[in-house]
Design a protein around this motif. Structure first.
Motif, PDB file in Angstrom:
ATOM      1  N   ARG A  15       0.520  -0.380   0.624  1.00  0.00           N
ATOM      2  CA  ARG A  15      -0.227   0.352  -0.300  1.00  0.00           C
ATOM      3  C   ARG A  15       0.485   1.205  -0.364  1.00  0.00           C
ATOM      4  NH1 ARG A  15      -5.431   1.615   2.432  1.00  0.00           N
ATOM      5  NH2 ARG A  15      -4.974  -0.672   1.655  1.00  0.00           N
ATOM      6  N   ASP A 201      -4.302   2.928   6.674  1.00  0.00           N
ATOM      7  CA  ASP A 201      -4.503   4.018   5.945  1.00  0.00           C
ATOM      8  C   ASP A 201      -3.483   4.990   6.767  1.00  0.00           C
ATOM      9  OD1 ASP A 201      -5.681   3.038   3.842  1.00  0.00           O
ATOM     10  OD2 ASP A 201      -7.253   4.479   4.237  1.00  0.00           O
ATOM     11  N   LYS A 285      -7.459   9.958   9.902  1.00  0.00           N
ATOM     12  CA  LYS A 285      -7.955   9.409   9.228  1.00  0.00           C
ATOM     13  C   LYS A 285      -9.522   8.333   9.849  1.00  0.00           C
ATOM     14  CE  LYS A 285      -4.876   9.919   4.984  1.00  0.00           C
ATOM     15  NZ  LYS A 285      -4.032  10.083   5.957  1.00  0.00           N
TER      16      LYS A 285
END
Length: 299
Positions: A15, A201, A285
């Motif tokens: 990622r 994330d 986030k």
């Protein structure tokens, strides 16, 4: 900017490579088997061998990210424990040899450690990045990993970032544990101990935050700032929209103790605070567990 990543084909690394590539960086991913991952090569990403000797191309790499490490989720035999330690400590020294061989003088070293640094149990005890290391196998591995990373201090002017990463939630974990909770099967953990979770994330997001020159050198706890006990954690997985009315049963502690050292994986207890991460100005986030679960289940 040229960035070197050790462990760039794993869950976090893949990622991260994608995010950094999309931000215009040139990424070099170290691999023991470059042919296996040759399809990952692009105009901005290159898979290279650990034995690479090409200072002409690599000498101007300025950021090095070390994510590599043997999976701690397999049965801890003597051999596996040696691999867990070796893949973090000896790999660090091999990485330094690679940098020297290719005339790389990094400005930043980012090292993946873990919140296991603080030990397990100690239910309710508050810890942050200034707290002393705890006890247990994982704490010893984390200490050895971070100490080995200090060998990079020989590079003049380098900044070292120790990333103590929590449990990264995955959709597959939620899918595995949710049926057990609905059937009222007992799950591993301790009622009032704290569960140090984080969304992928935010792991990748904070690494990018460092790459973008927005965080100072130091130690960082990468976990959600929203504190969550084991009980609340499993309640929310069981019923994200109405967690308070759901019962959770834990495997008796004496049975969990029967698995030996591996109990450390499920009996983490300190109230771990990401103090430095918050002070850096990074905006998470995903702070809310319910929103995190809903996001993961949509993917």
């Amino acid at each position: 900017m040229k960035i070197l990543i050790a462990g760039g084909t794993g869950f976090v690394g893949s990622r991260l490579v994608s995010v950094l590539e999309n931000n215009g960086h040139d990424i070099f991913v170290l691999s023991r088997n470059p042919k296996k991952y040759s399809d990952l090569n692009t105009s901005k990403v290159k898979i290279i061998d650990w034995n690479e000797d090409n200072p002409n191309e690599l000498h101007d790499i300025r950021i090095v990210i070390k994510l590599s490490g043997e999976n701690v989720g397999t049965l801890w035999t003597k051999t596996v424990k040696e691999k867990i330690l070796d893949s973090r400590v000896n790999t660090t020294y091999q990485l330094k040899e690679f940098l020297l061989r290719n005339s790389i003088r990094p400005l930043k070293i980012l090292n993946a450690s873990a919140i296991g640094y603080y030990g397990f149990l100690n239910e309710g005890k508050e810890v942050n990045e200034l707290s002393k290391a705890g006890s247990g196998f994982l704490a010893e591995v984390c200490q050895a990993n971070e100490q080995a990373c200090r060998s990079f201090e020989s590079f003049q002017g380098v900044k070292i970032y120790q990333l103590r990463i929590g449990f990264i939630l995955k959709k597959s974990f939620i899918q595995m544990i949710k049926p057990l909770l609905f059937l009222c099967f007992p799950v591993p953990g301790i009622n009032n101990a704290f569960f140090p979770w984080i969304h992928l994330d935010d792991v990748v997001g904070f690494i990018k935050y460092i790459v973008d020159e927005k965080a100072e050198e130091g130690n960082y706890n990468l976990i959600s700032p929203q504190f969550c006990t084991h009980y609340k954690f499993y309640q929310t997985i069981k019923s994200p929209k109405n967690p308070n009315n759901k019962w959770v049963f834990f495997i008796p502690k004496f049975i969990q103790n029967m698995v030996g050292d591996m109990k450390e994986l499920v009996l983490y207890g300190p109230k771990t605070i990401p103090s430095n991460t918050l002070l850096s100005g990074y905006q998470f986030k995903f702070e809310d567990l319910r929103e995190t679960i809903e996001d993961l289940m949509k993917k």
